[in-house]
Design a protein around this motif. Sequence first.
Motif, PDB file in Angstrom:
ATOM      1  N   VAL A   1      19.604 -12.999   6.632  1.00  0.00           N
ATOM      2  CA  VAL A   1      18.877 -13.384   5.780  1.00  0.00           C
ATOM      3  C   VAL A   1      19.037 -13.873   4.092  1.00  0.00           C
ATOM      4  O   VAL A   1      20.357 -12.027   3.711  1.00  0.00           O
ATOM      5  CB  VAL A   1      17.140 -12.470   4.969  1.00  0.00           C
ATOM      6  N   PRO A   2      19.208 -14.882   3.106  1.00  0.00           N
ATOM      7  CA  PRO A   2      20.143 -15.083   2.154  1.00  0.00           C
ATOM      8  C   PRO A   2      19.536 -13.933   1.299  1.00  0.00           C
ATOM      9  O   PRO A   2      18.420 -13.863   1.216  1.00  0.00           O
ATOM     10  CB  PRO A   2      20.730 -16.157   1.812  1.00  0.00           C
ATOM     11  N   ALA A   3      20.428 -13.787   0.170  1.00  0.00           N
ATOM     12  CA  ALA A   3      19.709 -13.194  -1.274  1.00  0.00           C
ATOM     13  C   ALA A   3      18.937 -13.778  -1.350  1.00  0.00           C
ATOM     14  O   ALA A   3      19.092 -14.555  -2.055  1.00  0.00           O
ATOM     15  CB  ALA A   3      20.899 -11.870  -1.582  1.00  0.00           C
ATOM     16  N   GLY A   4      18.220 -13.006  -2.403  1.00  0.00           N
ATOM     17  CA  GLY A   4      17.197 -13.522  -3.122  1.00  0.00           C
ATOM     18  C   GLY A   4      15.644 -13.446  -2.437  1.00  0.00           C
ATOM     19  O   GLY A   4      15.592 -12.697  -1.716  1.00  0.00           O
ATOM     20  N   ASN A   5      15.089 -14.377  -3.293  1.00  0.00           N
ATOM     21  CA  ASN A   5      13.631 -14.336  -2.614  1.00  0.00           C
ATOM     22  C   ASN A   5      13.753 -15.389  -1.294  1.00  0.00           C
ATOM     23  O   ASN A   5      13.571 -16.678  -1.223  1.00  0.00           O
ATOM     24  CB  ASN A   5      13.076 -15.413  -3.843  1.00  0.00           C
ATOM     25  N   LEU A   6      12.769 -14.637  -0.643  1.00  0.00           N
ATOM     26  CA  LEU A   6      12.635 -14.435   0.513  1.00  0.00           C
ATOM     27  C   LEU A   6      10.864 -15.673   0.781  1.00  0.00           C
ATOM     28  O   LEU A   6      10.140 -14.935   1.224  1.00  0.00           O
ATOM     29  CB  LEU A   6      13.056 -14.081   2.026  1.00  0.00           C
ATOM     30  N   LYS A   7      10.588 -17.044   1.087  1.00  0.00           N
ATOM     31  CA  LYS A   7       9.566 -17.385   1.055  1.00  0.00           C
ATOM     32  C   LYS A   7       9.412 -17.610   3.313  1.00  0.00           C
ATOM     33  O   LYS A   7       9.865 -17.786   3.250  1.00  0.00           O
ATOM     34  CB  LYS A   7       9.633 -18.529   0.772  1.00  0.00           C
ATOM     35  N   VAL A   8       8.467 -17.297   3.537  1.00  0.00           N
ATOM     36  CA  VAL A   8       7.997 -17.243   4.308  1.00  0.00           C
ATOM     37  C   VAL A   8       6.177 -17.780   4.979  1.00  0.00           C
ATOM     38  O   VAL A   8       5.354 -17.523   4.090  1.00  0.00           O
ATOM     39  CB  VAL A   8       7.557 -15.946   4.975  1.00  0.00           C
ATOM     40  N   ARG A   9       5.643 -18.771   5.271  1.00  0.00           N
ATOM     41  CA  ARG A   9       4.815 -19.953   5.863  1.00  0.00           C
ATOM     42  C   ARG A   9       4.081 -20.173   6.597  1.00  0.00           C
ATOM     43  O   ARG A   9       4.746 -19.864   7.480  1.00  0.00           O
ATOM     44  CB  ARG A   9       4.944 -20.822   4.335  1.00  0.00           C
ATOM     45  N   MET A  10       2.653 -20.498   6.613  1.00  0.00           N
ATOM     46  CA  MET A  10       2.352 -21.394   7.710  1.00  0.00           C
ATOM     47  C   MET A  10       2.161 -22.575   7.392  1.00  0.00           C
ATOM     48  O   MET A  10       2.691 -23.078   6.128  1.00  0.00           O
ATOM     49  CB  MET A  10       1.087 -20.456   7.965  1.00  0.00           C
ATOM     50  N   SER A  11       2.147 -23.524   8.375  1.00  0.00           N
ATOM     51  CA  SER A  11       2.364 -24.970   8.185  1.00  0.00           C
ATOM     52  C   SER A  11       1.093 -25.406   7.518  1.00  0.00           C
ATOM     53  O   SER A  11      -0.247 -24.965   8.309  1.00  0.00           O
ATOM     54  CB  SER A  11       2.753 -25.854   9.818  1.00  0.00           C
ATOM     55  N   ARG A  12       1.189 -26.382   6.725  1.00  0.00           N
ATOM     56  CA  ARG A  12      -0.141 -27.193   6.899  1.00  0.00           C
ATOM     57  C   ARG A  12      -0.454 -27.779   8.074  1.00  0.00           C
ATOM     58  O   ARG A  12      -1.846 -28.711   7.511  1.00  0.00           O
ATOM     59  CB  ARG A  12      -0.033 -27.553   5.618  1.00  0.00           C
ATOM     60  N   SER A  13       0.442 -28.830   7.591  1.00  0.00           N
ATOM     61  CA  SER A  13       0.520 -29.997   8.997  1.00  0.00           C
ATOM     62  C   SER A  13       1.179 -30.002  10.631  1.00  0.00           C
ATOM     63  O   SER A  13       2.138 -28.888  10.782  1.00  0.00           O
ATOM     64  CB  SER A  13       0.924 -30.858   8.211  1.00  0.00           C
ATOM     65  N   SER A  14       0.324 -30.755  11.047  1.00  0.00           N
ATOM     66  CA  SER A  14       1.276 -30.758  13.132  1.00  0.00           C
ATOM     67  C   SER A  14       1.169 -32.199  13.283  1.00  0.00           C
ATOM     68  O   SER A  14       0.995 -32.849  13.081  1.00  0.00           O
ATOM     69  CB  SER A  14      -0.241 -29.918  13.143  1.00  0.00           C
ATOM     70  N   PRO A  15       2.638 -32.351  14.074  1.00  0.00           N
ATOM     71  CA  PRO A  15       3.423 -33.373  14.553  1.00  0.00           C
ATOM     72  C   PRO A  15       1.729 -33.950  15.590  1.00  0.00           C
ATOM     73  O   PRO A  15       1.433 -33.159  15.936  1.00  0.00           O
ATOM     74  CB  PRO A  15       4.271 -32.729  15.686  1.00  0.00           C
ATOM     75  N   GLY A  16       2.400 -34.829  14.739  1.00  0.00           N
ATOM     76  CA  GLY A  16       0.655 -35.887  16.195  1.00  0.00           C
ATOM     77  C   GLY A  16       0.020 -36.038  14.743  1.00  0.00           C
ATOM     78  O   GLY A  16      -1.628 -36.473  15.162  1.00  0.00           O
ATOM     79  N   ARG A  17      -0.201 -34.956  14.131  1.00  0.00           N
ATOM     80  CA  ARG A  17      -1.912 -35.222  12.972  1.00  0.00           C
ATOM     81  C   ARG A  17      -0.723 -34.971  11.553  1.00  0.00           C
ATOM     82  O   ARG A  17       0.372 -35.427  11.335  1.00  0.00           O
ATOM     83  CB  ARG A  17      -2.433 -33.793  13.074  1.00  0.00           C
ATOM     84  N   TYR A  18      -1.795 -36.022  10.845  1.00  0.00           N
ATOM     85  CA  TYR A  18      -1.282 -37.163   9.396  1.00  0.00           C
ATOM     86  C   TYR A  18      -2.052 -36.365   8.588  1.00  0.00           C
ATOM     87  O   TYR A  18      -1.714 -36.155   7.623  1.00  0.00           O
ATOM     88  CB  TYR A  18      -1.368 -38.406   9.756  1.00  0.00           C
ATOM     89  N   ALA A  19      -2.827 -35.597   8.873  1.00  0.00           N
ATOM     90  CA  ALA A  19      -4.181 -34.902   7.184  1.00  0.00           C
ATOM     91  C   ALA A  19      -3.542 -33.697   7.948  1.00  0.00           C
ATOM     92  O   ALA A  19      -2.709 -33.347   8.537  1.00  0.00           O
ATOM     93  CB  ALA A  19      -5.274 -35.140   7.806  1.00  0.00           C
ATOM     94  N   THR A  20      -3.783 -32.993   6.379  1.00  0.00           N
ATOM     95  CA  THR A  20      -3.468 -31.353   6.461  1.00  0.00           C
ATOM     96  C   THR A  20      -4.540 -30.109   7.406  1.00  0.00           C
ATOM     97  O   THR A  20      -5.704 -31.041   7.551  1.00  0.00           O
ATOM     98  CB  THR A  20      -3.185 -31.032   4.855  1.00  0.00           C
ATOM     99  N   HIS A  21      -4.140 -29.597   7.492  1.00  0.00           N
ATOM    100  CA  HIS A  21      -4.467 -28.563   8.180  1.00  0.00           C
ATOM    101  C   HIS A  21      -4.498 -27.364   8.344  1.00  0.00           C
ATOM    102  O   HIS A  21      -3.611 -26.722   8.348  1.00  0.00           O
ATOM    103  CB  HIS A  21      -4.432 -28.554   9.948  1.00  0.00           C
TER     104      HIS A  21
END
Length: 610
Positions: free
Chosen positions: A46-66
Amino acid sequence: MKKILSVALISMLSLSAFAQNEIRYVVSFPNAIHHEAEIAMEIPNVPAGNLKVRMSRSSPGRYATHEFGKNVYNLKAFDASGKSLVIKPSAGDVYEISSHGNVVKVTYTLFGNWIDGTYAGFDETHAHMNIPATFAFPVGMDARPRLVQFRYADQQNWKVATQLKPMGNNTYYASNLQYFMDSPIEIADYKTSSWEVKNSDGKAQTIHLIAHSNDTQKAIDHYAEMLKKMVDEHFAVWGEFPAYDYGNYYFLEDVYPSNAGDGMEHRNSTSIVQRTPKIEGYESNLLGTFSHEYFHSWNVERLRPKTLEPFNFEHSNISDELWLAEGFTQYYGGLLLTRAGLKTVDNSLQAFNGMVNAVLNSPGAKNFSPIEASRYAVFADAGVAIDQTNKGNIFLSYYTYGAATALALDLRLRSEFKLTLDDYMRALWKTYGKPEIPYVVSDLEKTLGELTKNPSFAKDFFKKYIYGTEKNDYAKLLLNAGLVLRKANPGQAYTGFGNMSVSDGKVTLPQTLQGTPAYQAGLDVGDVLLTIDWQEVNDLAGVEKVINAHKPGDVIAITYLYRGLQKSTKLTLAENPVLEIISIEKTGGTLTQAMQTFRDNWLNSQIKTK
């Protein structure tokens, strides 16, 4: 209990990851009966500095956010020694870790109880995973490989099915985040039926039907035989199979009445969720989803719009080209079942009828282009909103709009150029799909001009029917195949009331559509009809009886309630605009040999026999 569980999950992760660059996951299901999975992620180097971990808001084959982050809880972070790290949630699905070492381990609980192609679901019978709904990821490390190990010793007879590369010990590999996110996983006591296909270069690949359903092996094998016929017709369109990664393609099918239902394409697999008790006895009803999603393994997975490349997992993905990516796929999905003998010609005519009615009669198609319909997918594609929209008046699904456009182009190529839409799809495949060069709309126009050797035709077609809202002459085009497009109910009076609801003797209108008599009369959603032509109405039969006593052009008085206030209006009845496609021989007309040949060349099998 939760603390012990987190420590146990951390211990699952191999210390060899310290020397590797792979982001590693371990997934277990100790509380599957209550729809939970436990997930541990180890991020090395992991590089030094702020680490961001997240969940996705979209999914391949879908175009709106979830908002997949809503089902994540008990999220914790640790260093290599197991010491807790401070996490700052900066958004509902983003977690920031400012102080950390070279290795960060993240654990969390995921709830999943929605079985479709977009979300995740866990219970005692299976683990059904769409990757964006399941796995958190570190921001800025998309190029790193992924390894995921599944642990399910307590689940009887479970086994893994996925397009991910198997590495042994229930561990699977993806070369980067994009591939990982596009690789659904089904873990269950499923049944399978597989067969080998030969590509145009002579190389063999294997197609697998993976069925988590209450069916016998005999039923699964029988269904696979039907799918083989379908697959052969797809091959005939494109002239070759895609080079499936690792030589395999998977139909991941989950069948149960309480499922949400869905079909979602992926690069070397598709997730198909059905709501029937089982496959046996429902085979014909399920085939359309299989055909549509399988066509996607060419069209959209490899023949891919530049607007979707690379796919962004942090917000919605807008595209100008869904009329072709989804709409042309919709057209072929049903057509190829007819060519394979799995659906009748009448089935195809019924589908074409729906396309033509929608494109000629809906305000969304009258006022907006296929490109504009494609752009609206970020709101319409399973998007969730609690407020009412004006979608009925401003949007026609790019599936339907694109399918109607494909129908017109196919018929025009056949009648004007002695070519077919199959030829066009093969030309696009050769130039953009097989080499995996993302395209833009102008590339589609250019290819059409080159194929027809008539750039003016291509320019005119795209100007009028892709960028614009003009409509092809479907009646003229269909007549080439001996098919008549006509009014289904000539002379019948029409109000445009739509699908009214009845409760406690009150007849309530839905949203009315622009251009209909009801819309012109100032009626709209929520209005309660009291009288029509001075006759009280309290059920649908009463409404129908009054209207059927009139003819188009008649003006009738209507009283109704609007927010509890009684109002009145005048409505001028129109002729029912619904169209039908019927074979010329059923009208008493003559089916010429030229018409029969045109129809056969279009709707019959395209498989070349030796």
